[in-house]
Enzyme design. Structure first.
Site, PDB file in Angstrom:
ATOM      1  CG  HIS A  35      -1.893  -1.136   1.216  1.00  0.00           C
ATOM      2  ND1 HIS A  35      -2.854  -1.301   0.255  1.00  0.00           N
ATOM      3  CD2 HIS A  35      -2.009  -2.193   2.059  1.00  0.00           C
ATOM      4  CE1 HIS A  35      -3.538  -2.403   0.505  1.00  0.00           C
ATOM      5  NE2 HIS A  35      -3.048  -2.967   1.591  1.00  0.00           N
ATOM      6  CB  SER A 245       5.804   0.000 -43.309  1.00  0.00           C
ATOM      7  OG  SER A 245       5.507   1.361 -43.575  1.00  0.00           O
ATOM      8  CB  SER A 246       8.751   2.902 -46.901  1.00  0.00           C
ATOM      9  OG  SER A 246       9.701   3.401 -45.985  1.00  0.00           O
ATOM     10  N   GLY A 282       1.445  -5.398 -48.636  1.00  0.00           N
ATOM     11  CA  GLY A 282       1.203  -4.094 -48.039  1.00  0.00           C
ATOM     12  C   GLY A 282      -0.258  -3.710 -47.965  1.00  0.00           C
ATOM     13  CB  THR A 290       0.306   4.438 -51.031  1.00  0.00           C
ATOM     14  OG1 THR A 290      -0.056   3.575 -52.126  1.00  0.00           O
ATOM     15  CG2 THR A 290      -0.683   4.250 -49.882  1.00  0.00           C
ATOM     16  CG  ASP A 344       1.612   9.454 -50.869  1.00  0.00           C
ATOM     17  OD1 ASP A 344       1.387   9.342 -49.658  1.00  0.00           O
ATOM     18  OD2 ASP A 344       2.385   8.703 -51.497  1.00  0.00           O
ATOM     19  N   PRO A 345       3.896  11.867 -50.462  1.00  0.00           N
ATOM     20  CG  PRO A 345       4.797  11.508 -48.357  1.00  0.00           C
ATOM     21  CD  PRO A 345       3.534  11.900 -49.043  1.00  0.00           C
ATOM     22  N   GLY A 346       5.331   9.510 -51.143  1.00  0.00           N
ATOM     23  CA  GLY A 346       5.797   8.315 -51.844  1.00  0.00           C
ATOM     24  C   GLY A 346       5.517   8.384 -53.330  1.00  0.00           C
TER      25      GLY A 346
END
Length: 364
Positions: A35, A245-246, A282, A290, A344-346
């Site tokens: 306690h 993940s990329s 994916g 994407t 999207d950057p990808g």
């Protein structure tokens, strides 16, 4: 038959009362109550293995080294799961290990509210107790007892003939192409990070640039005279260096493309085979905002019409992502941000790769 010892680096917060932490900045307490009652000994903060060694020494004085025990590793409230795993590993490497037959936890089985500490409890085993501890129970919060066994060490299988198939070789045209693409991606680092910051964590450019730099650094080691082996080697490099993940998905893309090209497919069809595997694992498709939105139309155009049309298709595909107000794959899909107006950057990176390839082809 049961011995228990707790230690903590903080006191707990009592509901309805002001929080008063009696601990110094680098102090911990040993033998404190469940306690939050003060411990019997104040000790300095140390690494997990040293703290566990102190506790093991105290506990061993009350244990019979000739019998077996079950160990309960209890989180007193606010120790992160990762740190509890470090503690468990330290206990099973301590002097207590030789008498521990079963473990329970680590887990928050008896907490002292939000106390930043843990306790170790050992119960002397006999046949009845061992059977009871191993028996299934209804409460989901109870962590089942598990036998302590040495881990199986399995040697990693080596790919047959991999080193022989990928001996360094030179091809000036392939070298220029790989170098040009990598240099373009490195130059885009800030731009891609800026695009990713609109919905992601702002690191797409850094991740892509890291992969590109890794390929450039290993350019002299690539089997450039063998296209399929080159694709496979690039896949290996990206899986080890790119991260996220990329990196995994692009590794799958290049590895599958290498296999198809080695089996006699044209370059365009091999890259489409790589795309199919990448999207299979994916889960992203056209319209999901994407890199696939630029890569799929580009590769289909490359197969049907050639490089110039592929670059145009990639650019159109990338631009189309700016009109997609929500992503359906990747991190931005669960962030839930409205993204209309941002490319999207990808997909943008894919379009830039095709543009750089066209420019190189025209210069040659």
């Amino acid at each position: 038959d049961i011995v228990s010892l707790g230690m903590s680096l903080s006191s707990c917060s009592i509901p309805g009362q002001p929080h008063e932490d009696r601990f110094g900045e680098n102090d911990g307490e040993l033998g404190l109550g469940i306690h939050g009652e003060p411990g019997v000994e104040r000790i300095a903060v140390q690494t997990a293995d040293k703290l566990v060694a102190i506790m093991a020494e105290r506990l061993s004085a009350r244990l019979d080294p000739a019998v077996s025990y079950a160990l309960l590793i209890n989180n007193l409230g606010s120790v992160p799961p990762l740190e509890m795993s470090v503690i468990a590993n330290a206990v099973l490497a301590s002097s207590l290990a030789k008498i521990i037959k079963l473990t329970i936890g680590p887990g928050p089985l008896m907490t002292a509210l939000n106390m930043n500490g843990f306790s170790l409890s050992l119960i002397r085993l006999d046949a009845v107790r061992e059977t009871a501890l191993l028996a299934p129970v209804g409460p989901h919060a109870w962590t089942p007892a598990k036998p302590v066994v040495a881990p199986d060490v399995v040697p990693m299988a080596k790919a047959a003939g991999k080193s022989a198939a990928r001996k360094p070789s030179q091809d000036a045209r392939t070298r220029r192409l790989v170098a040009t693409i990598c240099e373009r991606l490195i130059a885009l680092e800030t731009t891609l990070n800026g695009l990713d910051a609109k919905a992601g964590d702002g690191d797409t450019g850094s991740t892509v640039a890291t992969g590109a730099r890794s390929v450039l650094e290993r350019l002299d080691t690539l089997p450039l005279a063998e296209p399929s082996a080159t694709l496979g080697a690039i896949g290996d490099i990206l899986s080890a260096s790119m991260g996220g993940s990329s990196g995994v998905l692009l590794s799958i893309f290049f590895t599958a493309a290498a296999q198809a090209l080695g089996g006699g497919a044209s370059l365009a069809k091999a890259l489409l085979a790589g795309l199919e595997r990448m999207t299979f694992y994916g889960g992203a498709g056209m319209g999901d905002r994407t890199m696939v939105d630029a890569l799929e139309p580009a590769l289909k155009a490359l197969d049907a019409k050639g490089l110039d049309e592929a670059a145009i298709a990639a650019r159109h595909g990338a631009e189309a992502t700016s009109a997609m107000d929500r992503a359906k794959a990747g991190r931005s899909a669960y962030v839930g941000s409205k993204l209309q107006g941002a490319v999207d950057p990808g997909a943008y990176a894919v379009a830039e790769v095709f543009a750089a390839t066209v420019a190189l082809h025209e210069a040659a």
